[in-house]
Enzyme design. Structure first.
Site, PDB file in Angstrom:
ATOM      1  N   ASN A   1       6.466   2.519  11.589  1.00 13.97           N
ATOM      2  CA  ASN A   1       5.574   3.254  10.445  1.00 13.97           C
ATOM      3  C   ASN A   1       4.786   3.518  11.220  1.00 13.97           C
ATOM      4  OD1 ASN A   1       3.883   4.534   8.565  1.00 13.97           O
ATOM      5  ND2 ASN A   1       4.751   2.836   7.520  1.00 13.97           N
TER       6      ASN A   1
ATOM      7  N   VAL B   1       1.022   5.320  -0.747  1.00 18.81           N
ATOM      8  CA  VAL B   1       0.415   7.072  -1.053  1.00 18.81           C
ATOM      9  C   VAL B   1       1.010   7.950  -1.409  1.00 18.81           C
ATOM     10  CG1 VAL B   1      -1.541   8.757  -0.460  1.00 18.81           C
ATOM     11  CG2 VAL B   1      -1.709   6.296  -0.158  1.00 18.81           C
TER      12      VAL B   1
ATOM     13  N   ILE C   1       0.743  -1.238   0.383  1.00 18.70           N
ATOM     14  CA  ILE C   1      -0.068  -0.043  -0.011  1.00 18.70           C
ATOM     15  C   ILE C   1       0.760   1.040   0.372  1.00 18.70           C
ATOM     16  CG2 ILE C   1      -1.738   1.281   1.055  1.00 18.70           C
ATOM     17  CD1 ILE C   1      -3.066  -1.074   2.229  1.00 18.70           C
TER      18      ILE C   1
ATOM     19  N   TYR D   1      -3.834  -0.330  10.003  1.00 16.93           N
ATOM     20  CA  TYR D   1      -3.965  -1.775   9.912  1.00 16.93           C
ATOM     21  C   TYR D   1      -4.958  -1.665  11.043  1.00 16.93           C
ATOM     22  CZ  TYR D   1      -0.215  -1.162   6.561  1.00 16.93           C
ATOM     23  OH  TYR D   1       0.097  -1.136   5.056  1.00 16.93           O
TER      24      TYR D   1
ATOM     25  N   GLU E   1       3.305  -7.202   5.968  1.00 14.93           N
ATOM     26  CA  GLU E   1       4.023  -6.948   7.049  1.00 14.93           C
ATOM     27  C   GLU E   1       4.447  -5.052   7.309  1.00 14.93           C
ATOM     28  OE1 GLU E   1       7.411  -7.999   4.336  1.00 14.93           O
ATOM     29  OE2 GLU E   1       6.744  -9.664   5.151  1.00 14.93           O
TER      30      GLU E   1
END
Length: 144
Positions: free
Chosen positions: A107, A70, A68, A114, A102
């Site tokens: 982060n 952005v 993912i 999540y 993972e």
């Protein structure tokens, strides 16, 4: 807008990779992955410009969120959340029982995203990431 990624989106995905990851996937990796029957990709567009993308692998009834990403200038607008929701919904409709991913332990924004969608930390891979070295948190959503 989020839609399924196509071969013509590879260059945009490479740009996103390079802006987001210290060890980015190449165009060749993306193209080969996009062509495999167990990988599914989505691209996020803002006013026609690719600003994010996501990759999901489905094998043997389980899913793995592989990417993912952005663009930094498009963050904090819900794009990552929408990508993740899209992938989880797709996995659910495909009959997936659980999804893993993972993430870099440091982060916090990603970890919180999540967790907000039902993923929980289950393991740590020490020193998994490079540039800089960092542990990976292994997270699962077992109630897809």
């Amino acid at each position: 807008m989020i839609r399924r990624m196509e071969i013509d989106d590879i260059l945009a995905a490479v740009t996103i990779e390079n802006a987001c990851f210290s060890d980015p996937w190449t165009g060749k990796i993306l193209e080969e992955s996009l062509k495999t029957p167990w990988n599914y990709f989505w691209i996020a567009l803002d006013q026609g410009k690719a600003v994010g993308y996501g990759a999901l692998c489905l094998i043997a009834g389980e899913g793995e969120i592989q990417r993912i990403a952005v663009l930094p200038e498009a963050r904090k607008r819900g794009i990552g959340k929408k990508l993740l929701e899209t992938m989880v919904d797709f996995a659910k409709k495909a009959g997936t029982s659980a999804i893993t991913l993972e993430v870099r332990a440091g982060n916090e924004a990603a970890v919180n995203l999540y967790k907000s969608l039902g993923f929980s930390e289950e393991a740590v891979r020490k020193g998994y990431y490079q540039h800089p070295e960092e542990d990976a948190l292994i997270m699962w959503k077992r109630d897809v």
